[in-house]
Scaffold this motif. Structure first.
Motif, short mmCIF file in Angstrom:
data_model
loop_
_atom_site.label_atom_id
_atom_site.label_comp_id
_atom_site.label_asym_id
_atom_site.label_seq_id
_atom_site.Cartn_x
_atom_site.Cartn_y
_atom_site.Cartn_z
N ARG A 42 0.82 -1.22 0.00
CA ARG A 42 0.00 0.00 0.00
C ARG A 42 0.85 1.26 0.00
O ARG A 42 1.98 1.26 0.50
CB ARG A 42 -0.95 -0.01 1.20
CG ARG A 42 -1.92 -1.18 1.15
CD ARG A 42 -3.02 -1.08 2.18
NE ARG A 42 -3.93 -2.21 2.08
CZ ARG A 42 -4.97 -2.26 1.24
NH1 ARG A 42 -5.26 -1.22 0.47
NH2 ARG A 42 -5.73 -3.34 1.17
N SER A 43 0.28 2.31 -0.53
CA SER A 43 1.03 3.56 -0.67
C SER A 43 1.29 4.22 0.68
O SER A 43 0.36 4.39 1.48
CB SER A 43 0.26 4.54 -1.54
OG SER A 43 0.90 5.81 -1.49
N ILE A 76 3.77 7.09 -9.27
CA ILE A 76 4.56 5.86 -9.14
C ILE A 76 5.54 5.84 -10.30
O ILE A 76 5.12 5.80 -11.47
CB ILE A 76 3.66 4.62 -9.17
CG1 ILE A 76 2.69 4.65 -7.98
CG2 ILE A 76 4.50 3.34 -9.15
CD1 ILE A 76 1.61 3.58 -8.04
N THR A 127 0.13 -6.11 -10.37
CA THR A 127 0.08 -4.64 -10.31
C THR A 127 -0.98 -4.17 -11.30
O THR A 127 -1.64 -4.99 -11.95
CB THR A 127 1.45 -4.04 -10.68
OG1 THR A 127 1.73 -4.35 -12.05
CG2 THR A 127 2.56 -4.57 -9.78
N ALA A 142 -3.47 0.81 -7.89
CA ALA A 142 -3.07 2.16 -8.31
C ALA A 142 -2.35 2.10 -9.65
O ALA A 142 -1.42 1.30 -9.85
CB ALA A 142 -2.17 2.78 -7.24
N VAL A 161 -0.94 7.57 -6.98
CA VAL A 161 -1.71 7.23 -5.77
C VAL A 161 -2.35 8.51 -5.24
O VAL A 161 -1.78 9.60 -5.37
CB VAL A 161 -0.82 6.59 -4.68
CG1 VAL A 161 -0.39 5.20 -5.09
CG2 VAL A 161 0.36 7.46 -4.35
N VAL A 216 -2.93 7.75 1.28
CA VAL A 216 -2.14 6.78 2.03
C VAL A 216 -3.00 5.52 2.22
O VAL A 216 -4.17 5.62 2.60
CB VAL A 216 -1.73 7.37 3.40
CG1 VAL A 216 -1.17 6.27 4.30
CG2 VAL A 216 -0.70 8.47 3.21
N GLU A 274 -3.61 3.38 -0.29
CA GLU A 274 -4.12 2.90 -1.57
C GLU A 274 -3.32 1.67 -2.01
O GLU A 274 -2.09 1.64 -1.92
CB GLU A 274 -4.02 4.01 -2.63
CG GLU A 274 -4.63 3.58 -3.95
CD GLU A 274 -4.76 4.72 -4.97
OE1 GLU A 274 -4.50 5.89 -4.61
OE2 GLU A 274 -5.11 4.43 -6.13
N VAL A 306 -1.30 -0.83 -4.16
CA VAL A 306 -0.41 -0.67 -5.31
C VAL A 306 -0.09 -2.02 -5.94
O VAL A 306 0.02 -2.13 -7.15
CB VAL A 306 0.89 0.05 -4.87
CG1 VAL A 306 1.89 0.11 -6.00
CG2 VAL A 306 0.57 1.46 -4.36
N VAL A 342 8.69 -0.05 -4.54
CA VAL A 342 7.94 0.93 -5.33
C VAL A 342 8.62 2.28 -5.16
O VAL A 342 8.89 2.72 -4.04
CB VAL A 342 6.47 1.03 -4.84
CG1 VAL A 342 5.67 1.96 -5.75
CG2 VAL A 342 5.84 -0.35 -4.79
N TYR A 368 8.27 6.27 -5.61
CA TYR A 368 7.23 7.29 -5.71
C TYR A 368 7.86 8.65 -5.92
O TYR A 368 8.93 8.95 -5.38
CB TYR A 368 6.40 7.37 -4.42
CG TYR A 368 5.66 6.11 -4.06
CD1 TYR A 368 4.37 5.89 -4.52
CD2 TYR A 368 6.23 5.16 -3.22
CE1 TYR A 368 3.67 4.74 -4.16
CE2 TYR A 368 5.55 4.01 -2.86
CZ TYR A 368 4.26 3.81 -3.32
OH TYR A 368 3.56 2.68 -2.95
N PRO A 382 6.66 12.07 -4.83
CA PRO A 382 5.55 12.67 -4.07
C PRO A 382 5.11 14.02 -4.64
O PRO A 382 5.93 14.81 -5.10
CB PRO A 382 6.13 12.84 -2.67
CG PRO A 382 7.34 11.97 -2.62
CD PRO A 382 7.87 11.92 -4.01
#
Lengths: 791, 167, 282
Positions: free
Chosen positions: A42-43, A50, A69, A93, A97, A100, A102, A104, A124, A126, A128
């Motif tokens: 999860r994110s 991503i 995925t 996702a 995302v 928080v 979510e 993935v 993963v 990210y 941001p």
């Protein structure tokens, strides 16, 4: 011989023997041969792109069977929603995302431990971005949650919500005009109705088994709406709904969190199809907190315009309602339910504006009460503030504005029709039981000793028992899941060849005691003893088409359907018994596990004998069809409108701000009552959740969208020591919407209680100058309010 | 690692991973699914079992820690077909709704009443503070324990469906 | 919710445990597991080796040693709370232990485990501070004694070296003590938002000696030295108590979180020092 009428009686629950021995079967208790377990990655970010997902190490781990995925499941489309306004949730996702938690990636392995080991090895990356969490900031649209879409999905605008269907004059100009009156008193407060986590003690769980040979799938899910989930699975995979069986066995609490279709329900089916093995997933408590739906989350300003004699000339509410990032089942429709009861028990011009706004947080949807607790909170808080301002007793102000009993059916401010109500009688009954005048004297005496006691009062109206088939076009349907059924009720009653009875219903319990209550309905109608009646539910193929347990609807809608089916079976059984007893069917009475001729109790046959005849048609009268069962569907002409009055006594510790809830009284009216024990239990639990909102609970995201309340340590559910005994009573004002006269009671306690407690705390502190404190009334907030008031 | 654990009077031996939580051993290896998992942090108490007579949270205990101990779960509370007074109390007083917290609540209540057969309301509430219920508001749980206490003291409980229906 | 893999050792002598600990990389001592296991389930802590000390004989007793009482490493929190010696000679610890978490957690968790974990908002550390306890730390290198006042270094950090086990706590007899708290769910339920443990010696009339400790208030449980100093030599009058309370947070950085602002916690610290003193001297 006595009759076996059990309607309105206290009966021990049929559900309990298995549950108290640990022998009930919840989803996580179900084992399938060859099953695999899934864990989600999860994110950790509220808003991010991503940039890469590297699952190679996870895939290489011994015992891991697959890592999925978005690339694997994109073709299935998003998670379906019923009221599909806004952005639907992707199954996993896809490149970005939005909150928080979510999902993935999904790791499927031999067991949960190994799946979690695999999830730890999914890397993963990210990039941001900027998260939007604050509701006013989101409403400003300065930063968009979804690039191509305004943050405001829609605004429920007073009586314009039903444009073209009902045409009512806009009350706003009149309210504005009344503010200009010389004797006008205007009271206004901005208040937060905070986000909550429903927190059923059973986490959600699923286990899917796709059968390649039969081209069908069986999904066990801890769901309030198995039929809708089945529709969503069928629609997503492009198979007919009769190839999908969704089973909701024992469900360990719902409260709305299980009234959604979730990605995991689709993804376990997908993984099972791909891997040709059953696949299970059970959420952790953290996942229950941040990736299953949350509730509430409004900030709004309530305003009352009135005069010093207690007359209310107008009530206005403008609020921003947090939808979270993605749209689920009803998301934008939840505030609409608040609009339905905007004016509460009062005959007052009402103007409502509710802006449904997205943020980088978990989706909100129906949590016990769903829009109605929020509506009751704003209305009853501001009425209290108005009463204080004009120096009138809050009970008197309320009474001065009630719809009188003779006014029913009442057309609400937005054009709905309230069935029945007897508000002043209900409130007076509460005040008398409590000894209101003595209680006030006790409070005042304590205050003169420096103790801070406060009395809180609230009334409420609920709207429930959805609902009329005519609302299907407005979203009260499962069309979003490919099942265009309105919110009907359904029930099948079958007398078995041995004279026992099976009842199959379209809605199932998550603690509400359907099996007992429905058996009471049937036992009352047929005279078959409770122990000979089995109530089946929660199987999307075997149960009659149902829409689920939510909105306090089961008894008023599905209960009525079962009542109707019972009447049909009874009518046929009377013909058979009449034939066997050589009497007219209209002279047949049912009691004591059989039938007898009125006035001649010795001329009797047992249900076993009636059933034997029914299943041996050669013994029946010429032309009568064999068998002894009936089904019924009930589509009510209107929702039902329970109501009630609640009162609390609190004491505040002036040094610490700690609130002690000393006493709690409630007088509710849900129409006729089938099992008072079960109804009271629903009220207890409902009050506990409202008190919890008032005093303890809050789902908190920081300004970057980090989720701060993912464990039960941080999200403080009330424990036994946090609550008092609840002192209940009821008035009975039956509805005319269904033949049972029942309204529904699942949410009433919650709708009536949060503001009752807040009103009590503010009452304890008002003489110090405190006008309002936002929930939850943690000691620090109460203490701060006292400091601020003292300047 | 080899463990030997007695559960509800039956000896079990077996090989478990050291990381395997006791609750998973009970639920998945022994198929005693009455003990539930409701949270991650040892807070909700749905997984409560008695280890050597004391209530503990089996989601926060490794199976290997329980090696050599005697465990009682909700499946071992009744005496054959005879319900334990606590189970009877929960049934009589509507002490459960969804039933998910119930096994843990029953185990804590059994332990409470075995150490104090006549607890006050405050003592009952304190005794079950480690068991969260979302359905009942605890009101009927307290009454259920009061019922069971009366029964265990040899009194006729004044509470419950049977008493109320005959009154 | 599923702990990562680790090697599990279950020594039956203290020496065996100490050797295992001194030789291992990234090893953790498991007594009751109430702090360690949840952290492992959340995978916030991933020890390579877990050394379970519960099967070492002799660690689970509370002993009267004449001038002091001794609480062994495997004494469960519920036993601390209910023990007659503790209730008589270390009332604050009995009360702190009794208001720790809930019954199940008290049955599993150990007093020494909670002390060694050094959570900033745990109940029992405040009590051992106020009682002037001594922590006995053992390793293959030998045994050393650490005064409670020197034991709590920072959030989740104690004075224990990585190869040391807190094998027992020595609490001197004498004086009187109480523990008073406000919990997160109100009353004394749950973790303290702020709590005070207070010990005084009044055997010769006025307060000849005092220790006041707070937990939940700052980054670690601490002794409020100025507060204690200001009440010593007084008769415990309302004025003396108020003066002592006003020093409850002197010299510490007061914590701010979901449950309290700095001003609020400061006020709570003062309130609970005052209430503890009032109850103790009443």
């Amino acid at each position: 011989m006595s009759t076996t009428s059990v309607m309105g009686g206290i009966v021990r629950r049929k559900e309990d023997p298995s549950l108290i021995q640990g022998k009930g079967i919840y989803v996580d208790d179900k084992k399938l041969h060859g099953e695999l377990a899934a864990v989600f990655v999860r994110s950790p970010f509220a808003a991010a792109t991503i940039t890469s997902i590297d699952a190679s190490a996870a895939r290489a781990l011994e015992g891991v069977h697959a890592v999925y995925t978005a690339a694997d499941v994109r073709h299935l489309g998003p998670t379906l929603a019923q009221v599909a306004v806004g952005t639907l949730r992707p199954l996993l996702a896809d490149g970005v995302v939005k909150h928080v938690g979510e999902a993935v990636a999904m790791v499927v392995a031999d067991d949960r431990y190994v799946a979690q080991d695999g999830a730890d090895l999914v890397y993963v990356d990210y990039d941001p971005g900027q998260a939007v969490v604050d509701l006013k900031e989101a409403f400003s649209d300065a930063v968009k949650v979804h690039a191509d879409q305004s943050n405001t999905l829609l605004t429920w605008n007073g009586n314009a919500w039903w444009e073209g269907v009902i045409d009512l004059p806009d009350p706003s100009p009149g309210i504005q005009e009344s503010k200009l009156r010389d004797d006008a008193v205007v009271v206004s407060l901005e208040m937060i109705n905070q986000r909550l986590i429903p927190t059923a003690i059973e986490p959600r769980a699923v286990i899917a088994h796709w059968s390649a040979g039969y081209g069908s799938v069986e999904l066990w899910s801890s769901s309030q709406i198995p039929h809708a989930v089945a529709g969503a699975v069928a629609t997503t995979f492009g198979i007919p709904s009769n190839k999908v069986r969704v089973i909701a066995p024992e469900v360990g609490g719902g409260f709305g969190v299980k009234l959604n279709v979730y990605p995991d329900e689709i993804l376990t089916c997908f993984a099972s199809r791909e891997l040709e093995r059953p696949v299970r997933w059970t959420e952790t408590r953290r996942e229950a907190a941040y990736s299953s739906i949350q509730g509430r989350g409004w900030i709004g300003t309530a305003t009352i315009t009135g005069t010093r004699d207690g007359t209310i000339l107008g009530y206005e509410l403008e609020a921003i309602c947090d939808m979270g990032a993605y749209t689920h089942n009803f998301t934008v429709a939840i505030p609409l339910l608040g609009l339905f009861v905007a004016s509460g028990q009062y005959d007052i011009p009402t103007s409502y504006k509710l802006h449904c706004v997205v943020t980088n947080t978990m989706t909100t949807d129906a949590y016990r009460g769903a829009g109605r607790p929020e509506a009751a909170y704003y209305l009853e808080r501001i009425i209290d503030a108005f009463s204080r301002k004009i120096g009138m007793d809050p009970a008197d102000v309320r009474k001065a504005n009630f719809h009188p009993p003779e006014a029913f059916p009442v057309q609400t401010a937005i054009g709905l029709t309230m069935d029945t109500g007897n508000y002043a009688v209900n409130l007076d009954s509460l005040l008398e039981r409590v000894g209101y005048e003595d209680l006030k004297a006790k409070r005042d005496a304590a205050r003169s000793e420096g103790r801070l006691l406060g009395i809180g009062l609230s009334t409420y109206v609920e709207v429930c028992g959805f609902g009329p088939s005519g609302l299907a076009g407005l979203g009260f349907s499962w069309a979003g899941y490919g099942l265009p059924t309105a919110f009907n009720g359904s029930g099948v009653v079958r007398v078995q060849p041995d004279g026992t009875c099976t009842v199959t219903i379209g809605t199932g319990p998550s603690g509400q005691g359907h099996e007992t209550t429905w058996a009471q309905i049937v036992s009352d109608g047929l005279g078959i003893p409770m122990e000979n009646i089995e109530v089946q539910h929660g199987d999307s193929l075997d149960s009659p088409m149902g829409v689920g347990t939510f909105g306090s609807r089961s008894i008023a809608v599905d209960g009525t359907a079962t009542f109707e089916a019972t009447q049909r079976v009874k009518a046929k059984a009377a013909l058979i018994a009449g034939h066997l007893l050589e009497a007219a069917s209209e002279d047949i009475l049912f009691a004591d596990d059989g039938a007898h001729v009125a006035g001649s109790p010795d001329r009797a046959v047992s249900w076993g004998e009636i059933a034997t005849a029914a299943y041996q048609p050669h013994t029946l009268p010429e032309g009568m069809e064999g068998g002894l069962e009936a089904s019924a569907m009930f589509s009510p002409s209107n929702a039902t409108w329970p109501f009630g009055s609640h009162m609390a006594l609190v004491e505040v510790d002036p040094q610490t701000g700690d609130v002690d809830l000393l006493e709690y009284w409630a007088t509710d009216d849900c129409g006729n009552v089938i099992n008072p024990m079960i109804v009271d239990g629903q009220i207890h639990g409902g009050i506990a959740q409202g008190v919890a909102q008032a005093l303890f609970e809050e789902a908190i995201y920081d300004s970057d969208g980090n989720f701060l309340t993912g464990t039960m340590i941080d999200y403080a559910l009330p424990a036994a020591e946090s609550l008092p005994m609840f002192q209940l009573d009821r008035t009975v004002t039956p509805t005319d919407v269904n033949p049972l006269g029942v309204k529904g009671i699942g949410e009433a306690g919650t709708i009536g209680s949060a503001q009752t407690v807040v009103n009590a705390v503010v009452d304890a502190l008002a003489h110090l100058g405190v006008e309002h404190i936002d929930m939850p009334l943690r000691p620090k907030r109460v203490w701060q309010a006292i400091q601020d008031a003292r300047g | 690692m080899q463990v030997h654990i007695t559960v509800n009077g039956i000896d079990h031996g077996g090989d478990v991973e050291p990381r395997r939580l006791l609750v998973h051993y009970l639920r998945e290896d022994l198929d005693l699914t009455g003990t539930h998992v409701g949270c991650d942090t040892g807070y909700c108490g749905a997984c409560t079992v008695l280890v050597d007579g004391r209530p503990i949270k089996s989601c926060t205990m490794l199976t290997v820690q329980a090696d050599g101990s005697k465990i009682r779960t909700v499946e071992g509370v009744a005496d054959g077909n005879q319900l334990h007074p606590v189970q009877e109390g929960f049934w009589e007083c509507h002490g459960l709704q969804c039933g998910f917290c119930t096994p843990g609540m029953i185990m804590s209540s059994v332990a409470l009443l075995e150490s104090n057969s006549d607890p006050t309301e405050a003592e009952i509430r304190h005794g079950i503070e480690g068991n969260l219920c979302r359905c009942t508001g605890y009101h009927n749980i307290v009454r259920s324990v009061q019922y069971a206490g009366a029964k265990m003291r040899g009194e006729t409980p004044a509470l419950g469906v049977t008493a109320e229906a005959s009154s | 919710m599923y702990p990562p893999k680790f090697d599990y050792l279950s020594p039956t002598t203290l020496d065996e445990a100490l050797s295992a600990l001194s030789g291992a990389e990234n090893a953790k001592i498991l007594s009751g597991g109430m702090s360690l296991i949840p952290l492992m389930k959340l995978r916030l802590v991933r020890p390579a080796t877990v050394i379970d000390i519960s099967r070492i004989p002799g660690l689970d007793s509370i002993e009267d040693r004449g001038s002091h009482i001794e609480i062994g490493a495997m004494v469960r929190t519920s036993d601390t709370a209910g023990n007659a010696l503790v209730r008589e000679h270390a009332t604050a610890l009995a009360e702190a232990a009794g208001s720790t978490a809930d019954l199940q957690v008290r049955n599993q968790g150990t007093t020494c485990g909670s002390i060694a974990h050094a959570d900033l908002a745990a109940d029992q550390p405040a009590a051992v501070l106020a009682l002037g306890a001594t922590m006995v730390a053992e390793s293959t290198r030998g045994t050393r004694e650490i005064a409670a006042a020197d034991f709590f270094v920072d959030t989740l950090t104690s004075a224990l070296e990585p190869d040391e086990i807190l094998t027992r706590i020595k609490i001197p007899k004498g004086g009187r003590s109480v523990y008073r708290k406000l919990g997160r769910r109100g009353g004394d339920s749950d973790y303290p938002i702020a709590a005070a443990a207070v010990w005084v010696d009044t055997t010769v009339g006025d307060i000849s000696e005092a220790r006041i400790a707070l937990t939940g208030v700052s980054s670690k449980p601490y002794l409020a030295l100025d507060a204690a100093a200001s009440v010593v030599g007084t008769d415990g009058s309302a004025e003396a108590i108020a003066a002592a309370a006003s020093h409850a947070t002197d010299g510490v950085v007061v914590l701010e979180d979901l449950y309290g602002t700095v001003d609020y916690r400061k006020q709570l610290a003062e309130t609970y020092v005052r209430r503890a003193l009032e109850d103790l001297l009443a």
